[in-house]
Structure formats: C-alpha cells, structure tokens
Design an enzyme around this catalytic site. Sequence first.
Site, PDB file in Angstrom:
ATOM      1  N   CYS A 134       2.942  -3.400   3.722  1.00 41.82           N
ATOM      2  CA  CYS A 134       2.274  -2.403   4.438  1.00 41.82           C
ATOM      3  C   CYS A 134       2.750  -1.832   5.654  1.00 41.82           C
ATOM      4  CB  CYS A 134       0.603  -2.643   4.652  1.00 41.82           C
ATOM      5  SG  CYS A 134       0.129  -3.915   5.952  1.00 41.82           S
ATOM      6  N   HIS A 149       8.672 -25.099   6.565  1.00 46.74           N
ATOM      7  CA  HIS A 149       7.658 -25.800   7.260  1.00 46.74           C
ATOM      8  C   HIS A 149       6.062 -25.491   6.802  1.00 46.74           C
ATOM      9  CE1 HIS A 149       9.998 -27.062  11.032  1.00 46.74           C
ATOM     10  NE2 HIS A 149      10.709 -27.370   9.986  1.00 46.74           N
ATOM     11  N   THR A 209       2.162  -2.448   8.951  1.00 49.31           N
ATOM     12  CA  THR A 209       2.696  -3.357   9.771  1.00 49.31           C
ATOM     13  C   THR A 209       2.955  -5.104   9.155  1.00 49.31           C
ATOM     14  OG1 THR A 209       0.130  -4.019   9.930  1.00 49.31           O
ATOM     15  CG2 THR A 209       1.117  -2.580  11.757  1.00 49.31           C
ATOM     16  N   HIS A 218       5.752 -32.086   7.129  1.00 51.14           N
ATOM     17  CA  HIS A 218       5.204 -30.754   6.874  1.00 51.14           C
ATOM     18  C   HIS A 218       4.271 -30.575   5.647  1.00 51.14           C
ATOM     19  CE1 HIS A 218       8.036 -29.567   9.744  1.00 51.14           C
ATOM     20  NE2 HIS A 218       9.032 -30.182   9.147  1.00 51.14           N
ATOM     21  N   ASP A 252       0.838  -1.142  -0.181  1.00 52.93           N
ATOM     22  CA  ASP A 252      -0.046  -0.086  -0.027  1.00 52.93           C
ATOM     23  C   ASP A 252       0.990   1.236   0.000  1.00 52.93           C
ATOM     24  OD1 ASP A 252       0.993   0.544   2.611  1.00 52.93           O
ATOM     25  OD2 ASP A 252      -1.097   0.295   3.601  1.00 52.93           O
TER      26      ASP A 252
END
Length: 149
Positions: free
Chosen positions: A69, A102, A71, A137, A12
């Site tokens: 972005c 994983h 965060t 996994h 963003d």
Amino acid sequence: MTTKPRIIISSDHADIALRQDIARHVAERGFTVEDIGPATTESTDYPKHGEAAARRIAAGEFDLGILICGTGQGIMMAANKVKGIRCGVCSDTFSAKMIRAHNDANMLSMGARVIGGGLALEIVDAFLDTEFEGGRHGRRVDMISAIED
Ligand code: RB5
C-alpha cells in the site's frame, strides 16, 4: 520450508504496477504465485485487500504473502488482525530476512511511496530466501500466537 512456498500478492491502489512487477519476478523465480489484484488504480480500501490475502494464507491455500500500500502500514495492520498471520513492514533487506528468521513472518508488507521498485524486489528476495531459525525464536513466536487465543 522444504518445498517452494506458494505466494499470494495483493495491494491497494497505491501502486498496482509495482505489485505486478513483484508478481512477475516471483513467478520468474519459479514460485507458484497468485496476484489477487486489484486490477485498476481506482481508489480502494486497503483493509479489504490485506484481509483477503491474509485469510487465504490462514486457510492454508498459500504459505507466504506480499502486500503493498502507500506506506505498507495500513494493509499490514489489517492482515495482522487475521489469526495466524504475522506480517511485518520492511523498507530494508535486513528486516526482511529477520522477520523470516526470527519472527516466522508469513506476510511481508512494503510501502510503494516509501521505497523504489528495485529495492522492493531485493526485499522480496530477502524475505523469500530466508528460513525460520526456530529454537528460542519458536518459543517467542508461540507467545505471539498465544495472545490470539
Ligand atoms: C491510500 O492513500 C493510503 O492511505 C494507503 O495506501 C496506505 O498508505 C495506508 O496505510
């Protein structure tokens, strides 16, 4: 992945310069990379940018994606709504390796207001340089996919 993965990058408005630095870095490492913007720092809505990149991976045009972005969280949540996308937010290189090894993550998200540019490039390298380990996994990743169905 035996051939070099094709990479798509989006963000963003939180830090388009960081996104462009990452795109340049990835290209210099010899990956095919498409930076789908946005081009300006005008305020924009992270869900549409996360979704746009995720849909192109889901469509098979790209193998891996990198999202930015403020965060890393909101754009990751949007990307993970697209079927077939496994996106994790990372602020450290260990997590970036583990989401590939994983969780077979096909997208990496980072918070431009959380980490610095130098660390972001190291996280990108850790993500791109780690292969999925498969085995037990793989069974767990299949369980994640089954939730989508
Ligand atoms: C935009 O101000 C900010 O909310 C966004 O970049 C992101 O941090 C959302 O998760």
